[in-house]
Design a protein around this motif. Structure first.
Motif, PDB file in Angstrom:
ATOM      1  N   ALA A   1     -10.655 117.605  52.529  1.00 32.77           N
ATOM      2  CA  ALA A   1     -10.962 118.180  51.217  1.00 32.77           C
ATOM      3  C   ALA A   1     -10.583 119.654  51.164  1.00 32.77           C
ATOM      4  O   ALA A   1     -11.011 120.444  52.001  1.00 32.77           O
TER       5      ALA A   1
ATOM      6  N   GLU B   1     -15.276 118.532  42.243  1.00 33.26           N
ATOM      7  CA  GLU B   1     -14.334 117.438  41.991  1.00 33.26           C
ATOM      8  C   GLU B   1     -14.877 116.093  42.490  1.00 33.26           C
ATOM      9  O   GLU B   1     -14.628 115.053  41.900  1.00 33.26           O
ATOM     10  N   TRP B   2     -15.640 116.126  43.571  1.00 37.69           N
ATOM     11  CA  TRP B   2     -16.139 114.897  44.193  1.00 37.69           C
ATOM     12  C   TRP B   2     -17.626 114.668  43.957  1.00 37.69           C
ATOM     13  O   TRP B   2     -18.086 113.546  44.023  1.00 37.69           O
TER      14      TRP B   2
ATOM     15  N   ILE C   1     -17.291 111.088  50.573  1.00 29.85           N
ATOM     16  CA  ILE C   1     -16.768 111.276  49.214  1.00 29.85           C
ATOM     17  C   ILE C   1     -15.404 111.970  49.203  1.00 29.85           C
ATOM     18  O   ILE C   1     -14.714 111.938  48.187  1.00 29.85           O
ATOM     19  N   ALA C   2     -15.017 112.579  50.320  1.00 31.03           N
ATOM     20  CA  ALA C   2     -13.698 113.216  50.391  1.00 31.03           C
ATOM     21  C   ALA C   2     -13.326 113.430  51.851  1.00 31.03           C
ATOM     22  O   ALA C   2     -14.195 113.610  52.701  1.00 31.03           O
TER      23      ALA C   2
END
Length: 173
Positions: free
Chosen positions: A72, A140-141, A68-69
């Motif tokens: 990060a 955020e993710w 997902i990131a």
């Protein structure tokens, strides 16, 4: 070099690349690095090839989690049991989402040294990553997801009885 290529593979830019397709990208920058001897450069290049092979096999394994990131930036404010406050700030190589919707922080390791397996539960780097996630650093993710653990992916070290995969050192949530 390995981290940059791993990021490009996971970002879909080089998603289907083979090791043979990645090595020319290594070679583009290889001559800019200084080596004490030509044989040391050749041995290190061979190591990079093995590391990239392990990374690709691990990244593309059937049970791989969703990335997902990458790279990060994690920020979190944490209140400690004594009432004091600390700000956690750092970068994680990857954040992945497990089947339960929890965030697993993944750190790709390319060095020769690795912590002892018995010390992983107390590994401060992995623990701080998880503490940051549990205090909103991955919102955020992943929204309100909590930590599902953290892992060191030891790309230079093969998994037991599986030389084509890296050793994975996991810290429980």
């Amino acid at each position: 070099i390995v981290h940059a290529l791993a990021e490009r593979v996971a970002s879909e830019e080089l998603a289907d690349a083979t090791v043979d397709q990645l090595m020319p990208l290594v070679d583009e920058v290889w001559d800019r690095m200084e080596w004490r001897t030509p044989w040391a450069a050749e041995r290190a290049r061979d190591d990079v090839r093995r590391v990239l092979e392990r990374f690709l096999n691990w990244h593309r394994r059937a049970e791989a989690r969703k990335v997902i990131a990458q790279e990060a930036e994690l920020d979190a404010d944490v209140e400690l049991p004594d009432g004091s406050h600390v700000h956690l700030h750092g970068f994680a190589d990857r954040l992945e989402l497990d089947d339960d919707g929890q965030v697993v922080v993944v750190d790709l390791k390319t060095g020769k040294d690795k912590p002892a397996d018995k010390d992983l539960d107390a590994n401060p780097q992995l623990g701080l990553y998880q503490l940051a996630v549990d205090h909103g650093a991955a919102a955020e993710w992943a929204g309100e997801a909590t930590s599902g653990g953290a892992e060191l992916i030891q790309l230079r070290h093969p998994a037991p009885r599986q030389v084509q995969l890296p050793k994975v050192q996991a810290q429980r949530p």
